[in-house]
Design a protein around this motif. Structure first.
Motif, PDB file in Angstrom:
ATOM      1  N   PHE A 298     -10.715 -33.025 -41.288  1.00  0.00           N
ATOM      2  CA  PHE A 298     -12.260 -32.100 -41.372  1.00  0.00           C
ATOM      3  C   PHE A 298     -13.096 -31.169 -42.663  1.00  0.00           C
ATOM      4  N   ALA A 299     -12.781 -31.656 -43.086  1.00  0.00           N
ATOM      5  CA  ALA A 299     -13.731 -31.587 -44.482  1.00  0.00           C
ATOM      6  C   ALA A 299     -14.952 -32.863 -44.264  1.00  0.00           C
ATOM      7  N   ALA A 300     -14.777 -33.799 -43.402  1.00  0.00           N
ATOM      8  CA  ALA A 300     -15.711 -34.916 -43.047  1.00  0.00           C
ATOM      9  C   ALA A 300     -16.327 -34.583 -42.624  1.00  0.00           C
ATOM     10  N   VAL A 301     -16.154 -33.818 -41.021  1.00  0.00           N
ATOM     11  CA  VAL A 301     -16.558 -33.451 -39.963  1.00  0.00           C
ATOM     12  C   VAL A 301     -17.008 -32.279 -40.515  1.00  0.00           C
ATOM     13  N   MET A 302     -16.808 -32.054 -41.049  1.00  0.00           N
ATOM     14  CA  MET A 302     -17.924 -29.863 -41.051  1.00  0.00           C
ATOM     15  C   MET A 302     -18.453 -30.284 -41.928  1.00  0.00           C
ATOM     16  N   GLU A 303     -18.344 -30.953 -42.938  1.00  0.00           N
ATOM     17  CA  GLU A 303     -19.374 -31.795 -44.327  1.00  0.00           C
ATOM     18  C   GLU A 303     -19.743 -30.120 -44.953  1.00  0.00           C
ATOM     19  N   VAL A 304     -18.405 -30.278 -45.770  1.00  0.00           N
ATOM     20  CA  VAL A 304     -18.092 -28.874 -46.958  1.00  0.00           C
ATOM     21  C   VAL A 304     -18.351 -29.374 -48.094  1.00  0.00           C
ATOM     22  N   PRO A 305     -18.803 -28.483 -49.255  1.00  0.00           N
ATOM     23  CA  PRO A 305     -18.401 -28.965 -50.317  1.00  0.00           C
ATOM     24  C   PRO A 305     -16.580 -28.114 -50.878  1.00  0.00           C
ATOM     25  N   VAL A 306     -16.034 -29.612 -51.255  1.00  0.00           N
ATOM     26  CA  VAL A 306     -14.615 -29.816 -51.677  1.00  0.00           C
ATOM     27  C   VAL A 306     -14.431 -30.458 -52.359  1.00  0.00           C
ATOM     28  N   ILE A 307     -13.779 -30.713 -53.691  1.00  0.00           N
ATOM     29  CA  ILE A 307     -13.614 -31.609 -53.813  1.00  0.00           C
ATOM     30  C   ILE A 307     -11.559 -32.061 -53.579  1.00  0.00           C
ATOM     31  N   VAL A 331      -6.954 -43.508 -53.018  1.00  0.00           N
ATOM     32  CA  VAL A 331      -9.521 -43.812 -52.901  1.00  0.00           C
ATOM     33  C   VAL A 331      -9.128 -44.035 -51.670  1.00  0.00           C
ATOM     34  N   VAL A 332      -8.960 -45.132 -50.921  1.00  0.00           N
ATOM     35  CA  VAL A 332      -9.030 -45.534 -50.028  1.00  0.00           C
ATOM     36  C   VAL A 332      -8.980 -44.595 -48.866  1.00  0.00           C
ATOM     37  N   LYS A 333      -8.053 -44.046 -48.996  1.00  0.00           N
ATOM     38  CA  LYS A 333      -7.827 -42.932 -47.444  1.00  0.00           C
ATOM     39  C   LYS A 333      -9.456 -42.833 -47.392  1.00  0.00           C
ATOM     40  N   GLY A 334      -9.761 -42.065 -49.042  1.00  0.00           N
ATOM     41  CA  GLY A 334     -11.145 -41.103 -48.288  1.00  0.00           C
ATOM     42  C   GLY A 334     -12.257 -42.136 -47.550  1.00  0.00           C
ATOM     43  N   LYS A 335     -12.700 -43.341 -47.767  1.00  0.00           N
ATOM     44  CA  LYS A 335     -12.852 -44.574 -47.242  1.00  0.00           C
ATOM     45  C   LYS A 335     -12.549 -44.288 -45.779  1.00  0.00           C
ATOM     46  N   ALA A 336     -11.235 -44.325 -44.639  1.00  0.00           N
ATOM     47  CA  ALA A 336     -11.218 -43.911 -43.863  1.00  0.00           C
ATOM     48  C   ALA A 336     -11.362 -42.547 -43.073  1.00  0.00           C
ATOM     49  N   TYR A 337     -11.518 -41.687 -43.782  1.00  0.00           N
ATOM     50  CA  TYR A 337     -12.052 -40.610 -42.918  1.00  0.00           C
ATOM     51  C   TYR A 337     -13.659 -40.384 -43.114  1.00  0.00           C
ATOM     52  N   GLY A 338     -14.302 -41.444 -44.251  1.00  0.00           N
ATOM     53  CA  GLY A 338     -15.797 -40.888 -44.334  1.00  0.00           C
ATOM     54  C   GLY A 338     -16.122 -40.472 -45.238  1.00  0.00           C
ATOM     55  N   ALA A 363     -21.415 -32.185 -53.999  1.00  0.00           N
ATOM     56  CA  ALA A 363     -20.631 -31.635 -53.717  1.00  0.00           C
ATOM     57  C   ALA A 363     -21.865 -30.761 -52.406  1.00  0.00           C
ATOM     58  N   ILE A 364     -22.431 -29.651 -54.028  1.00  0.00           N
ATOM     59  CA  ILE A 364     -22.981 -28.592 -53.698  1.00  0.00           C
ATOM     60  C   ILE A 364     -24.390 -29.661 -52.763  1.00  0.00           C
ATOM     61  N   LYS A 365     -25.327 -30.009 -53.225  1.00  0.00           N
ATOM     62  CA  LYS A 365     -26.169 -30.263 -53.459  1.00  0.00           C
ATOM     63  C   LYS A 365     -26.068 -31.647 -51.718  1.00  0.00           C
ATOM     64  N   GLU A 366     -25.289 -32.165 -51.409  1.00  0.00           N
ATOM     65  CA  GLU A 366     -25.358 -33.221 -50.291  1.00  0.00           C
ATOM     66  C   GLU A 366     -24.199 -32.911 -49.329  1.00  0.00           C
ATOM     67  N   GLN A 367     -23.696 -31.350 -49.802  1.00  0.00           N
ATOM     68  CA  GLN A 367     -22.505 -30.700 -49.001  1.00  0.00           C
ATOM     69  C   GLN A 367     -21.732 -31.918 -47.914  1.00  0.00           C
ATOM     70  N   THR A 368     -20.889 -32.603 -48.969  1.00  0.00           N
ATOM     71  CA  THR A 368     -20.134 -32.953 -48.647  1.00  0.00           C
ATOM     72  C   THR A 368     -18.776 -33.363 -49.576  1.00  0.00           C
ATOM     73  N   PRO A 369     -17.231 -33.383 -49.348  1.00  0.00           N
ATOM     74  CA  PRO A 369     -16.530 -34.048 -49.301  1.00  0.00           C
ATOM     75  C   PRO A 369     -16.191 -34.715 -50.536  1.00  0.00           C
ATOM     76  N   VAL A 370     -15.647 -34.398 -51.575  1.00  0.00           N
ATOM     77  CA  VAL A 370     -15.308 -36.049 -52.265  1.00  0.00           C
ATOM     78  C   VAL A 370     -14.012 -35.688 -53.144  1.00  0.00           C
ATOM     79  N   LEU A 371     -13.383 -37.360 -52.576  1.00  0.00           N
ATOM     80  CA  LEU A 371     -12.212 -37.684 -53.137  1.00  0.00           C
ATOM     81  C   LEU A 371     -12.373 -38.515 -54.773  1.00  0.00           C
TER      82      LEU A 371
END
Length: 490
Positions: A298-307, A331-338, A363-371
């Motif tokens: 959900f975080a990856a698809v909606m591009e939300v600022p969450v760590i 860490v490899v699970k993050g790549k699977a979800y983009g 997370a804030i500048k690019e509006q992306t989740p990070v693992l």
């Protein structure tokens, strides 16, 4: 009835076969692709890569999907196929692509499955070695003396707080406790890299984040003893802290339920265009839950600022990671979800600070989740209800307490810079011990919340069944007063 249905099925199959027979007969006459002398040439690897069975594909409606991959001019009748043959693409199969809704995908003629593992594991980002000395080529932010000393003293406070509160539970003064032994750097260094307006969705092993934000030792003690000044009014288990003032969402016992909640909060920050992010903490065991995977997607698809901050401490209570994962950790699970991901040394305070600092910016500048996967070790028992020596050796525990102790490593670094010394260490530790002991004494003397607080804060006007329950509880306490604490006001 059954024989009638069987007869109808046979007739249907017969009619279908007959139609396909007529179709192939027509194609064989008008379409060179079905000519017996051309079939061998078309299927040969050395010939031009043309589309096999073009008429069949067109009849079944696949042209609209595969047309961009083959680039040829679309045929509108069987008589035009012969003229199309000369215009079919001539590029090799490796350059042909399928314009799939999720993005273009290259073709291959090799039957190869993706590997279930790699020969080399994902590298672990580190700044300080075991002796607290920075690597010469390490990519690291410069931090001030004031920040470094505050980080260190907070780690010491967390360590002493854990030790004394744990002993209080063993003395029967509180009912439950969970330590952060071995994970102090994760707590404090990650908190130092965040802003106070960032929201925290913790598990039950991140009290250091709350400590960093200004939660006092007395507030910790009040929660553990469940007195009337505890913000949850005594309705939570010990160590289930929460503070609206510090944007620290109340801890829940259930594993990983905070992860999707964090994503939802991050989505609201995005909608409101806030200059802040959300961080959620969880253990390696939490990544085996459905909540983790749903939240990541959900975080990856909606591009939300969450760590997403995973404390991979080697043990999900008594389950070791080698029994939990076939993959290379988390860490490899993050790549699977983009999701951009990194593995870091969870016992290196500088590495943690740098990673979270950069993750927050992303997370804030690019509006992306990070693992972030932090490799650490739970050097204490899971909780006071656990005896970890039943499933791991004492030698293993002591090795991590000594060689990989995050507090000792960071102390060596600040001492090498002249920012700390043995005298300061002794004075500070003595002061904290007195403060924690005093907080416990005060919290013990404060009366518990009244029984009425068990039934408040849910409904504006309590329903009848809840009122009936309250009456029943009061009667029960009065009847069996000797079985209930004397400091609980009715």
């Amino acid at each position: 009835m059954a024989s009638s249905c069987l007869s109808k099925s046979k007739n249907f199959i017969y009619n279908l076969k007959f139609k396909l027979y007529l179709l192939n007969r027509t194609s064989a006459v008008t379409n060179p692709l079905f000519h017996p002398h051309l079939r061998h040439t078309i299927s040969s690897p050395s010939s031009s890569p043309v589309r096999k069975h073009a008429s069949y594909s067109r009849v079944n409606g696949f042209d609209r999907w595969f047309e961009p991959a083959f680039v040829g001019r679309r045929s509108h009748s069987t008589t035009s196929v012969s003229s199309d043959v000369s215009q079919l693409p001539v590029e090799p199969p490796s350059q042909q692509v399928l314009d799939f809704p999720g993005g273009k995908v290259k073709f291959t003629q090799k039957l190869i499955f993706t590997s279930n593992s790699t020969e080399e594991r994902v590298h672990c980002y580190r700044v300080l070695d075991d002796n607290g000395q920075p690597f010469t080529d390490a990519e690291s932010l410069e931090i001030s003396k004031e920040l470094a000393v505050k980080m260190y003293t907070n780690m010491v406070t967390l360590e002493l707080m854990d030790t004394i509160f744990y002993e209080s539970q063993r003395q029967g003064r509180i009912s439950f406790y969970a330590t952060t032994t071995g994970e102090e750097a994760i707590n404090i260094a990650s908190a130092a890299a965040l802003n106070d307006n960032d929201f925290v969705f913790p598990q039950y092993r991140e009290p250091g984040v709350l400590l960093w934000r200004g939660f006092s030792l007395q507030e910790f003690a009040n929660q553990l003893f469940g007195n009337k000044y505890e913000y949850g009014k005594g309705r939570q288990m010990p160590v289930h802290y929460g503070s609206r003032k510090h944007n620290y969402i109340t801890v829940a016992s259930t594993v990983a339920t905070q992860i999707p909640h964090a994503v939802g909060a991050a989505y609201s920050l995005k909608m409101e265009k806030q200059d802040s992010c959300v961080i959620t903490y969880f253990g390696d065991g939490g990544t085996s839950t459905a909540d983790f995977h749903a939240a990541m997607n959900f975080a990856a698809v909606m591009e939300v600022p969450v760590i997403f901050f995973c404390r991979n401490n080697g043990w999900a209570i008594s389950t070791p990671v080698h029994e939990q994962f076939r993959s290379d950790g988390v860490v490899v699970k993050g790549k699977a979800y983009g999701v951009p991901s990194i593995r870091i040394d969870g016992n290196d305070a500088l590495a943690i600070y740098n990673a979270v600092h950069e993750a927050r910016k992303m997370a804030i500048k690019e509006q992306t989740p990070v693992l972030i996967e932090a490799l650490t070790y739970r050097a204490g028992h899971h909780t006071t209800s656990d005896d970890s020596t039943r499933y791991r050796s004492i030698d293993e525990i002591e090795k991590w307490r000594g060689d990989q102790n995050p507090i000792k490593r960071f102390r060596k670094w600040i001492e090498s810079r002249g920012w700390w010394n043995a005298v300061a260490e002794s004075e500070y530790r003595g002061s904290v011990r007195k403060q924690v002991a005093q907080a416990i004494q005060v919290a013990e003397r404060i009366e518990k919340p009244p029984v009425a607080d068990m039934f408040s804060d849910v409904y504006d006007a309590p329903p009848r069944n809840l009122n009936e329950q309250e009456v029943f509880v009061r009667k029960t306490v009065k009847k069996h007063r000797q079985d209930y604490p004397s400091d609980v006001p009715l």
